[in-house]
Design a protein around this motif. Structure first.
Motif, PDB file in Angstrom:
ATOM      1  N   ALA A 250      49.957  37.028  38.440  1.00 31.91           N
ATOM      2  CA  ALA A 250      50.004  35.636  38.882  1.00 31.91           C
ATOM      3  C   ALA A 250      49.761  34.727  37.682  1.00 31.91           C
ATOM      4  CB  ALA A 250      48.958  35.372  39.954  1.00 31.91           C
ATOM      5  N   ASP A 251      50.749  33.900  37.387  1.00 32.40           N
ATOM      6  CA  ASP A 251      50.656  32.925  36.299  1.00 32.40           C
ATOM      7  C   ASP A 251      51.672  31.830  36.592  1.00 32.40           C
ATOM      8  OD1 ASP A 251      51.013  31.607  33.622  1.00 32.40           O
ATOM      9  OD2 ASP A 251      49.630  33.199  33.021  1.00 32.40           O
ATOM     10  N   ASP A 252      51.295  30.589  36.302  1.00 35.20           N
ATOM     11  CA  ASP A 252      52.225  29.485  36.569  1.00 35.20           C
ATOM     12  C   ASP A 252      53.322  29.396  35.522  1.00 35.20           C
ATOM     13  OD1 ASP A 252      49.963  28.735  34.954  1.00 35.20           O
ATOM     14  OD2 ASP A 252      50.589  26.648  35.113  1.00 35.20           O
ATOM     15  N   SER A 253      53.208  30.148  34.450  1.00 33.44           N
ATOM     16  CA  SER A 253      54.230  30.159  33.406  1.00 33.44           C
ATOM     17  C   SER A 253      55.166  31.356  33.599  1.00 33.44           C
ATOM     18  CB  SER A 253      53.573  30.242  32.024  1.00 33.44           C
ATOM     19  OG  SER A 253      54.534  30.533  31.039  1.00 33.44           O
ATOM     20  N   ALA A 254      56.440  31.075  33.834  1.00 31.07           N
ATOM     21  CA  ALA A 254      57.428  32.146  34.002  1.00 31.07           C
ATOM     22  C   ALA A 254      57.540  32.999  32.744  1.00 31.07           C
ATOM     23  CB  ALA A 254      58.785  31.556  34.367  1.00 31.07           C
TER      24      ALA A 254
ATOM     25  N   MET B 298      47.561  30.768  45.254  1.00 26.19           N
ATOM     26  CA  MET B 298      47.900  30.807  46.672  1.00 26.19           C
ATOM     27  C   MET B 298      49.035  31.801  46.920  1.00 26.19           C
ATOM     28  SD  MET B 298      48.850  27.669  49.262  1.00 26.19           S
ATOM     29  CE  MET B 298      47.328  26.824  48.841  1.00 26.19           C
ATOM     30  N   ASP B 299      50.054  31.739  46.067  1.00 32.40           N
ATOM     31  CA  ASP B 299      51.180  32.661  46.164  1.00 32.40           C
ATOM     32  C   ASP B 299      50.692  34.101  45.936  1.00 32.40           C
ATOM     33  OD1 ASP B 299      53.972  33.303  46.413  1.00 32.40           O
ATOM     34  OD2 ASP B 299      54.150  33.342  44.218  1.00 32.40           O
ATOM     35  N   ALA B 300      49.774  34.282  44.989  1.00 32.60           N
ATOM     36  CA  ALA B 300      49.226  35.618  44.711  1.00 32.60           C
ATOM     37  C   ALA B 300      48.491  36.177  45.914  1.00 32.60           C
ATOM     38  CB  ALA B 300      48.291  35.559  43.504  1.00 32.60           C
ATOM     39  N   SER B 301      47.684  35.340  46.572  1.00 28.39           N
ATOM     40  CA  SER B 301      46.936  35.797  47.744  1.00 28.39           C
ATOM     41  C   SER B 301      47.879  36.240  48.856  1.00 28.39           C
ATOM     42  CB  SER B 301      46.019  34.688  48.255  1.00 28.39           C
ATOM     43  OG  SER B 301      45.028  34.396  47.308  1.00 28.39           O
ATOM     44  N   GLU B 302      48.916  35.448  49.101  1.00 38.43           N
ATOM     45  CA  GLU B 302      49.889  35.788  50.147  1.00 38.43           C
ATOM     46  C   GLU B 302      50.634  37.078  49.819  1.00 38.43           C
ATOM     47  OE1 GLU B 302      52.305  32.255  50.411  1.00 38.43           O
ATOM     48  OE2 GLU B 302      50.648  31.064  51.232  1.00 38.43           O
TER      49      GLU B 302
ATOM     50  N   ASP C 151      48.086  47.840  43.485  1.00 42.82           N
ATOM     51  CA  ASP C 151      47.011  48.674  42.940  1.00 42.82           C
ATOM     52  C   ASP C 151      46.144  47.901  41.947  1.00 42.82           C
ATOM     53  OD1 ASP C 151      47.685  51.362  44.113  1.00 42.82           O
ATOM     54  OD2 ASP C 151      49.597  50.844  43.155  1.00 42.82           O
ATOM     55  N   LEU C 152      46.692  46.835  41.379  1.00 44.50           N
ATOM     56  CA  LEU C 152      45.985  46.007  40.403  1.00 44.50           C
ATOM     57  C   LEU C 152      46.538  44.591  40.492  1.00 44.50           C
ATOM     58  CD1 LEU C 152      44.123  45.663  37.852  1.00 44.50           C
ATOM     59  CD2 LEU C 152      46.130  46.282  36.494  1.00 44.50           C
ATOM     60  N   ILE C 153      45.644  43.609  40.340  1.00 42.83           N
ATOM     61  CA  ILE C 153      46.066  42.206  40.361  1.00 42.83           C
ATOM     62  C   ILE C 153      45.611  41.541  39.065  1.00 42.83           C
ATOM     63  CG2 ILE C 153      45.902  39.987  41.550  1.00 42.83           C
ATOM     64  CD1 ILE C 153      45.181  41.641  44.113  1.00 42.83           C
ATOM     65  N   LEU C 154      46.553  40.906  38.361  1.00 45.54           N
ATOM     66  CA  LEU C 154      46.259  40.149  37.142  1.00 45.54           C
ATOM     67  C   LEU C 154      46.428  38.670  37.464  1.00 45.54           C
ATOM     68  CD1 LEU C 154      48.340  42.273  34.602  1.00 45.54           C
ATOM     69  CD2 LEU C 154      45.895  42.438  35.078  1.00 45.54           C
ATOM     70  N   LEU C 155      45.366  37.897  37.280  1.00 49.49           N
ATOM     71  CA  LEU C 155      45.391  36.474  37.628  1.00 49.49           C
ATOM     72  C   LEU C 155      45.112  35.610  36.414  1.00 49.49           C
ATOM     73  CD1 LEU C 155      43.125  36.563  40.829  1.00 49.49           C
ATOM     74  CD2 LEU C 155      45.613  36.378  40.780  1.00 49.49           C
TER      75      LEU C 155
ATOM     76  N   THR D 285      40.750  46.652  45.585  1.00 45.25           N
ATOM     77  CA  THR D 285      41.772  46.394  44.574  1.00 45.25           C
ATOM     78  C   THR D 285      41.148  45.699  43.369  1.00 45.25           C
ATOM     79  OG1 THR D 285      43.443  46.148  46.297  1.00 45.25           O
ATOM     80  CG2 THR D 285      44.001  45.289  44.111  1.00 45.25           C
ATOM     81  N   PRO D 286      41.279  46.298  42.174  1.00 45.17           N
ATOM     82  CA  PRO D 286      40.740  45.642  40.983  1.00 45.17           C
ATOM     83  C   PRO D 286      41.512  44.358  40.666  1.00 45.17           C
ATOM     84  CG  PRO D 286      41.473  47.892  40.476  1.00 45.17           C
ATOM     85  CD  PRO D 286      41.862  47.593  41.889  1.00 45.17           C
ATOM     86  N   VAL D 287      40.773  43.339  40.238  1.00 42.79           N
ATOM     87  CA  VAL D 287      41.344  42.050  39.855  1.00 42.79           C
ATOM     88  C   VAL D 287      40.894  41.744  38.436  1.00 42.79           C
ATOM     89  CG1 VAL D 287      41.390  39.571  40.333  1.00 42.79           C
ATOM     90  CG2 VAL D 287      41.319  41.205  42.236  1.00 42.79           C
TER      91      VAL D 287
END
Length: 129
Positions: A8-12, A38-42, A50-54, A77-79
């Protein structure tokens, strides 16, 4: 079944860079993308990665706020929070407060001797010197 990572990042361009880095090292990895917290949570609720990078600094819902929600929704889930830009001091201070709240009451909130680390499930607590 291949492992899945949600970025999840606002920069493409940052999302693309992280995607290429991960998939370049792990060909079988499935990488999904979100444009803010918000998009990441959904997307995390639906895809159960398996992993979330925020990214720490995003519009609408920042990474620390999203991590708080995700800790409740997907506790196993690791963040990982990261940032790729310079943050203003007030934004950084706000983000640090959210991270503190995220781990408040967790084993990482307990005072330990400097320079030590310990593992608690999927959380590693590193204590400063």
């Amino acid at each position: 079944m291949p492992k899945t990572v949600l970025i999840a990042d606002d920069s493409a361009s940052v999302r693309l860079s992280v995607r290429l880095l991960l998939q370049g090292r792990h060909k079988e990895l499935v990488v999904r993308e979100a444009f803010d917290g918000m998009d990441a949570s959904e997307k995390a609720r639906k895809s159960k990665p398996d992993l979330i990078l925020l990214d720490l600094s995003m519009p609408r819902v920042n990474g620390a706020e999203a991590a708080t929600v995700l800790k409740n929704d997907l506790p196993d889930t690791p963040v990982i929070l990261f940032t790729y830009t310079d943050l203003r001091l007030d934004s950084l201070s706000s983000a640090i407060e959210w991270v503190y709240k995220l781990f408040e009451g967790s084993p990482c909130g307990q005072e330990k001797a400097g320079g030590s680390s310990e593992a608690h499930g999927n959380v590693e607590c590193v204590h400063g010197t």
